[in-house]
Motif scaffolding. Structure first.
Motif, PDB file in Angstrom:
ATOM      1  N   HIS A  24      87.852   9.387  -6.437  1.00  0.00           N
ATOM      2  CA  HIS A  24      88.016  10.177  -5.211  1.00  0.00           C
ATOM      3  C   HIS A  24      87.603   9.339  -3.998  1.00  0.00           C
ATOM      4  CE1 HIS A  24      88.618  13.959  -7.381  1.00  0.00           C
ATOM      5  NE2 HIS A  24      87.695  13.519  -8.218  1.00  0.00           N
ATOM      6  N   PRO A  25      88.427   8.406  -3.568  1.00  0.00           N
ATOM      7  CA  PRO A  25      88.063   7.600  -2.394  1.00  0.00           C
ATOM      8  C   PRO A  25      87.810   8.449  -1.146  1.00  0.00           C
ATOM      9  CG  PRO A  25      90.234   6.953  -3.258  1.00  0.00           C
ATOM     10  CD  PRO A  25      89.711   8.042  -4.126  1.00  0.00           C
ATOM     11  N   GLU A  26      88.389   9.629  -1.103  1.00  0.00           N
ATOM     12  CA  GLU A  26      88.186  10.516   0.044  1.00  0.00           C
ATOM     13  C   GLU A  26      86.746  11.023   0.130  1.00  0.00           C
ATOM     14  OE1 GLU A  26      89.518  13.274  -3.333  1.00  0.00           O
ATOM     15  OE2 GLU A  26      89.913  11.223  -2.716  1.00  0.00           O
ATOM     16  N   TRP A  27      85.953  10.812  -0.894  1.00  0.00           N
ATOM     17  CA  TRP A  27      84.554  11.226  -0.905  1.00  0.00           C
ATOM     18  C   TRP A  27      83.619  10.134  -0.383  1.00  0.00           C
ATOM     19  CZ3 TRP A  27      83.893  13.799  -6.418  1.00  0.00           C
ATOM     20  CH2 TRP A  27      84.644  14.988  -6.466  1.00  0.00           C
ATOM     21  N   SER A  28      84.145   9.031   0.109  1.00  0.00           N
ATOM     22  CA  SER A  28      83.298   7.898   0.484  1.00  0.00           C
ATOM     23  C   SER A  28      82.257   8.256   1.545  1.00  0.00           C
ATOM     24  CB  SER A  28      84.140   6.714   0.938  1.00  0.00           C
ATOM     25  OG  SER A  28      84.872   7.050   2.094  1.00  0.00           O
ATOM     26  N   ALA A  29      82.546   9.197   2.422  1.00  0.00           N
ATOM     27  CA  ALA A  29      81.566   9.592   3.444  1.00  0.00           C
ATOM     28  C   ALA A  29      80.455  10.473   2.870  1.00  0.00           C
ATOM     29  CB  ALA A  29      82.274  10.327   4.581  1.00  0.00           C
ATOM     30  N   LEU A  30      80.669  11.034   1.692  1.00  0.00           N
ATOM     31  CA  LEU A  30      79.664  11.917   1.083  1.00  0.00           C
ATOM     32  C   LEU A  30      78.464  11.167   0.541  1.00  0.00           C
ATOM     33  CD1 LEU A  30      81.895  14.292  -1.060  1.00  0.00           C
ATOM     34  CD2 LEU A  30      80.564  14.925   0.940  1.00  0.00           C
ATOM     35  N   PHE A  31      78.718  10.005  -0.054  1.00  0.00           N
ATOM     36  CA  PHE A  31      77.681   9.264  -0.766  1.00  0.00           C
ATOM     37  C   PHE A  31      77.326   7.982  -0.024  1.00  0.00           C
ATOM     38  CE2 PHE A  31      79.883  11.571  -4.197  1.00  0.00           C
ATOM     39  CZ  PHE A  31      78.813  12.153  -4.852  1.00  0.00           C
ATOM     40  N   ASP A  61      82.878  22.275  -1.457  1.00  0.00           N
ATOM     41  CA  ASP A  61      83.334  23.643  -1.215  1.00  0.00           C
ATOM     42  C   ASP A  61      82.265  24.480  -0.499  1.00  0.00           C
ATOM     43  OD1 ASP A  61      85.737  23.034  -2.421  1.00  0.00           O
ATOM     44  OD2 ASP A  61      85.251  24.049  -4.321  1.00  0.00           O
ATOM     45  N   SER A  62      80.998  24.118  -0.720  1.00  0.00           N
ATOM     46  CA  SER A  62      79.886  24.830  -0.071  1.00  0.00           C
ATOM     47  C   SER A  62      79.627  24.333   1.342  1.00  0.00           C
ATOM     48  CB  SER A  62      78.610  24.674  -0.908  1.00  0.00           C
ATOM     49  OG  SER A  62      78.788  25.261  -2.171  1.00  0.00           O
ATOM     50  N   GLY A  63      80.368  23.305   1.760  1.00  0.00           N
ATOM     51  CA  GLY A  63      80.252  22.817   3.128  1.00  0.00           C
ATOM     52  C   GLY A  63      79.327  21.636   3.335  1.00  0.00           C
ATOM     53  N   LEU A  64      78.787  21.072   2.270  1.00  0.00           N
ATOM     54  CA  LEU A  64      77.897  19.918   2.432  1.00  0.00           C
ATOM     55  C   LEU A  64      78.687  18.706   2.919  1.00  0.00           C
ATOM     56  CD1 LEU A  64      75.623  20.181  -0.740  1.00  0.00           C
ATOM     57  CD2 LEU A  64      75.107  20.896   1.591  1.00  0.00           C
ATOM     58  N   LYS A  65      78.081  17.964   3.807  1.00  0.00           N
ATOM     59  CA  LYS A  65      78.706  16.747   4.354  1.00  0.00           C
ATOM     60  C   LYS A  65      78.152  15.486   3.713  1.00  0.00           C
ATOM     61  CE  LYS A  65      81.061  19.152   7.289  1.00  0.00           C
ATOM     62  NZ  LYS A  65      82.267  19.695   6.753  1.00  0.00           N
ATOM     63  N   ARG A  66      76.979  15.580   3.088  1.00  0.00           N
ATOM     64  CA  ARG A  66      76.365  14.454   2.378  1.00  0.00           C
ATOM     65  C   ARG A  66      75.886  14.976   1.031  1.00  0.00           C
ATOM     66  NH1 ARG A  66      76.878   9.416   3.920  1.00  0.00           N
ATOM     67  NH2 ARG A  66      74.761   8.880   3.468  1.00  0.00           N
ATOM     68  N   SER A  99      82.698  14.129 -15.719  1.00  0.00           N
ATOM     69  CA  SER A  99      83.438  15.348 -15.363  1.00  0.00           C
ATOM     70  C   SER A  99      82.526  16.388 -14.733  1.00  0.00           C
ATOM     71  CB  SER A  99      84.106  15.944 -16.600  1.00  0.00           C
ATOM     72  OG  SER A  99      85.031  15.052 -17.142  1.00  0.00           O
ATOM     73  N   LYS A 100      81.320  16.533 -15.271  1.00  0.00           N
ATOM     74  CA  LYS A 100      80.379  17.510 -14.723  1.00  0.00           C
ATOM     75  C   LYS A 100      79.883  17.067 -13.350  1.00  0.00           C
ATOM     76  CE  LYS A 100      81.072  19.881 -18.232  1.00  0.00           C
ATOM     77  NZ  LYS A 100      82.250  20.726 -18.131  1.00  0.00           N
ATOM     78  N   LEU A 101      79.626  15.766 -13.169  1.00  0.00           N
ATOM     79  CA  LEU A 101      79.220  15.272 -11.855  1.00  0.00           C
ATOM     80  C   LEU A 101      80.340  15.471 -10.834  1.00  0.00           C
ATOM     81  CD1 LEU A 101      77.363  11.992 -12.896  1.00  0.00           C
ATOM     82  CD2 LEU A 101      76.319  14.094 -11.991  1.00  0.00           C
ATOM     83  N   GLU A 102      81.574  15.275 -11.273  1.00  0.00           N
ATOM     84  CA  GLU A 102      82.726  15.495 -10.402  1.00  0.00           C
ATOM     85  C   GLU A 102      82.811  16.968  -9.994  1.00  0.00           C
ATOM     86  OE1 GLU A 102      87.465  14.399 -10.436  1.00  0.00           O
ATOM     87  OE2 GLU A 102      86.493  14.827 -12.339  1.00  0.00           O
ATOM     88  N   ALA A 103      82.625  17.876 -10.947  1.00  0.00           N
ATOM     89  CA  ALA A 103      82.688  19.310 -10.647  1.00  0.00           C
ATOM     90  C   ALA A 103      81.549  19.728  -9.720  1.00  0.00           C
ATOM     91  CB  ALA A 103      82.642  20.114 -11.945  1.00  0.00           C
ATOM     92  N   LEU A 104      80.357  19.196  -9.946  1.00  0.00           N
ATOM     93  CA  LEU A 104      79.228  19.512  -9.078  1.00  0.00           C
ATOM     94  C   LEU A 104      79.475  19.006  -7.656  1.00  0.00           C
ATOM     95  CD1 LEU A 104      76.240  18.744 -11.480  1.00  0.00           C
ATOM     96  CD2 LEU A 104      76.877  20.991 -10.566  1.00  0.00           C
ATOM     97  N   THR A 105      80.046  17.802  -7.534  1.00  0.00           N
ATOM     98  CA  THR A 105      80.360  17.253  -6.214  1.00  0.00           C
ATOM     99  C   THR A 105      81.387  18.127  -5.510  1.00  0.00           C
ATOM    100  OG1 THR A 105      79.874  15.010  -6.975  1.00  0.00           O
ATOM    101  CG2 THR A 105      81.184  15.226  -4.964  1.00  0.00           C
ATOM    102  N   ALA A 106      82.425  18.521  -6.217  1.00  0.00           N
ATOM    103  CA  ALA A 106      83.454  19.387  -5.631  1.00  0.00           C
ATOM    104  C   ALA A 106      82.849  20.710  -5.177  1.00  0.00           C
ATOM    105  CB  ALA A 106      84.580  19.621  -6.633  1.00  0.00           C
ATOM    106  N   ASP A 107      81.908  21.236  -5.955  1.00  0.00           N
ATOM    107  CA  ASP A 107      81.234  22.473  -5.576  1.00  0.00           C
ATOM    108  C   ASP A 107      80.421  22.276  -4.294  1.00  0.00           C
ATOM    109  OD1 ASP A 107      80.488  25.241  -6.108  1.00  0.00           O
ATOM    110  OD2 ASP A 107      78.505  24.444  -6.603  1.00  0.00           O
TER     111      ASP A 107
END
Length: 113
Positions: free
Chosen positions: A98-105, A52-57, A41-49
């Motif tokens: 969150h499959p929509e996060w696949s480009a992040l990682f 929200d901050s505009g990071l692409k990776r 849950s904390k890793l999920e919240a950090l990723t969402a943050d």
């Protein structure tokens, strides 16, 4: 944007039975995750943050270090240990949720079970 505030559990980080040391990484991860579901849950919240901050990776290593730092500031006593062997497993759980996060990682094939 309000930065994520880490709400830590009252109980300390729990580790599986040391007798399971001969178990596979996946088995040890599953036991650890079952004892500490809040970490995901904390890793999920950090990723969402990060999003929200505009990071692409986003790197799971960075998220682990942020979690270690935040938890270390809020606790005392035994050193807080988060096994790096579990990084790839946590990324895969995040991407399942969150499959929509696949480009992040960036993920690679697992070398060990």
């Amino acid at each position: 944007m309000v930065p994520v505030q880490l709400e830590l559990p009252v109980t300390p980080l729990r580790h599986p039975d040391p007798q399971s040391a001969g178990a596979s990484i996946q088995d040890r991860f599953e036991a650890f995750h079952q004892l500490n579901p809040w970490i995901l849950s904390k890793l999920e919240a950090l990723t969402a943050d990060c999003i929200d901050s505009g990071l692409k990776r986003v790197g799971i290593g960075m998220l682990f270090e942020v979690l270690r730092w935040q938890y270390g500031r809020a606790t005392s006593g035994d050193p807080w240990r988060l096994n790096n062997d579990y990084r790839s497993r946590y990324v895969r759980l995040l991407l399942e949720m969150h499959p929509e996060w696949s480009a992040l990682f960036e993920t690679r094939g697992l070398r060990t079970a």
